[in-house]
Design a protein around this motif. Structure first.
Motif, PDB file in Angstrom:
ATOM      1  N   MET A   1       0.848  -1.181   0.000  1.00 43.56           N
ATOM      2  CA  MET A   1       0.000   0.000   0.000  1.00 43.56           C
ATOM      3  C   MET A   1       0.886   1.234   0.000  1.00 43.56           C
ATOM      4  N   ASN A   2       0.610   2.156  -0.919  1.00 41.55           N
ATOM      5  CA  ASN A   2       1.376   3.389  -1.041  1.00 41.55           C
ATOM      6  C   ASN A   2       0.687   4.527  -0.289  1.00 41.55           C
ATOM      7  N   ALA A   3       1.491   5.465   0.173  1.00 38.52           N
ATOM      8  CA  ALA A   3       0.956   6.666   0.807  1.00 38.52           C
ATOM      9  C   ALA A   3       0.730   7.727  -0.268  1.00 38.52           C
ATOM     10  N   ILE A   4      -0.360   8.467  -0.165  1.00 40.77           N
ATOM     11  CA  ILE A   4      -0.675   9.545  -1.095  1.00 40.77           C
ATOM     12  C   ILE A   4      -0.303  10.862  -0.429  1.00 40.77           C
ATOM     13  N   ASN A   5       0.545  11.637  -1.091  1.00 41.18           N
ATOM     14  CA  ASN A   5       1.013  12.915  -0.554  1.00 41.18           C
ATOM     15  C   ASN A   5       0.621  14.025  -1.521  1.00 41.18           C
ATOM     16  N   TRP A   6      -0.341  14.860  -1.135  1.00 43.11           N
ATOM     17  CA  TRP A   6      -0.786  15.966  -1.974  1.00 43.11           C
ATOM     18  C   TRP A   6       0.124  17.166  -1.758  1.00 43.11           C
ATOM     19  N   LYS A   7       0.712  17.674  -2.821  1.00 43.18           N
ATOM     20  CA  LYS A   7       1.514  18.899  -2.746  1.00 43.18           C
ATOM     21  C   LYS A   7       0.559  20.095  -2.664  1.00 43.18           C
ATOM     22  N   PRO A   8       0.973  21.190  -1.999  1.00 35.88           N
ATOM     23  CA  PRO A   8       0.087  22.358  -1.851  1.00 35.88           C
ATOM     24  C   PRO A   8      -0.437  22.896  -3.182  1.00 35.88           C
ATOM     25  N   LYS A   9       0.391  22.908  -4.210  1.00 30.85           N
ATOM     26  CA  LYS A   9      -0.028  23.396  -5.524  1.00 30.85           C
ATOM     27  C   LYS A   9      -1.185  22.555  -6.068  1.00 30.85           C
ATOM     28  N   ALA A  10      -1.092  21.236  -5.922  1.00 28.13           N
ATOM     29  CA  ALA A  10      -2.139  20.337  -6.420  1.00 28.13           C
ATOM     30  C   ALA A  10      -3.437  20.535  -5.643  1.00 28.13           C
ATOM     31  N   VAL A  11      -3.347  20.747  -4.341  1.00 29.43           N
ATOM     32  CA  VAL A  11      -4.542  20.969  -3.514  1.00 29.43           C
ATOM     33  C   VAL A  11      -5.249  22.247  -3.971  1.00 29.43           C
ATOM     34  N   LYS A  12      -4.480  23.315  -4.211  1.00 32.26           N
ATOM     35  CA  LYS A  12      -5.068  24.570  -4.674  1.00 32.26           C
ATOM     36  C   LYS A  12      -5.738  24.397  -6.026  1.00 32.26           C
ATOM     37  N   GLN A  13      -5.091  23.661  -6.926  1.00 34.57           N
ATOM     38  CA  GLN A  13      -5.671  23.443  -8.244  1.00 34.57           C
ATOM     39  C   GLN A  13      -6.962  22.634  -8.139  1.00 34.57           C
ATOM     40  N   LEU A  14      -6.976  21.648  -7.269  1.00 31.53           N
ATOM     41  CA  LEU A  14      -8.175  20.837  -7.072  1.00 31.53           C
ATOM     42  C   LEU A  14      -9.312  21.692  -6.505  1.00 31.53           C
ATOM     43  N   GLU A  15      -9.002  22.549  -5.550  1.00 30.91           N
ATOM     44  CA  GLU A  15     -10.020  23.394  -4.922  1.00 30.91           C
ATOM     45  C   GLU A  15     -10.612  24.409  -5.901  1.00 30.91           C
ATOM     46  N   LYS A  16      -9.884  24.773  -6.948  1.00 27.56           N
ATOM     47  CA  LYS A  16     -10.375  25.738  -7.933  1.00 27.56           C
ATOM     48  C   LYS A  16     -11.399  25.136  -8.889  1.00 27.56           C
ATOM     49  N   ILE A  17     -11.508  23.822  -8.930  1.00 26.09           N
ATOM     50  CA  ILE A  17     -12.468  23.175  -9.818  1.00 26.09           C
ATOM     51  C   ILE A  17     -13.859  23.392  -9.236  1.00 26.09           C
ATOM     52  N   ARG A  18     -14.723  24.018 -10.016  1.00 19.35           N
ATOM     53  CA  ARG A  18     -16.040  24.425  -9.507  1.00 19.35           C
ATOM     54  C   ARG A  18     -17.002  23.268  -9.313  1.00 19.35           C
ATOM     55  N   GLU A  19     -16.980  22.299 -10.212  1.00 20.25           N
ATOM     56  CA  GLU A  19     -17.931  21.191 -10.141  1.00 20.25           C
ATOM     57  C   GLU A  19     -17.552  20.241  -9.015  1.00 20.25           C
ATOM     58  N   THR A  20     -18.402  20.145  -8.017  1.00 20.26           N
ATOM     59  CA  THR A  20     -18.135  19.283  -6.864  1.00 20.26           C
ATOM     60  C   THR A  20     -17.989  17.826  -7.271  1.00 20.26           C
TER      61      THR A  20
END
Length: 85
Positions: A1-20
């Motif tokens: 099992m691998n650990a998932i590590n979200w970088k801050p840039k990726a989190v911001k880009q994901l949050e900008k997507i309007r469609e939930t």
């Protein structure tokens, strides 16, 4: 099992997507990377800043995988267009 590590840039880009529903689909598909390399819609990239990409509809999730420590680093989430690659 691998650990998932979200970088801050990726989190911001994901949050900008309007469609939930799209955001949730991307998040769910990224969590499936815990079983990497036994995943679908993955492509190894060459001549690109990141090693792999996950295709989720019109979006691409770029990531790195360290096979030794087994950590998947989510680097960017981008809508597919002529500037994505």
């Amino acid at each position: 099992m691998n650990a998932i590590n979200w970088k801050p840039k990726a989190v911001k880009q994901l949050e900008k997507i309007r469609e939930t529903s799209v955001r949730q689909k991307i998040y769910t598909d990224v969590q499936a990377l815990a079983d990497f390399p036994n995943c679908q819609d993955i492509k190894k990239l060459s001549n690109h800043p990141y090693s792999y990409r996950l295709r989720v509809g019109h979006y691409r999730v770029f990531f790195e995988f360290d096979g030794g420590v087994q950590v998947v680093d989510i680097e960017e989430v981008k809508k597919r267009d002529e500037h994505t690659y």
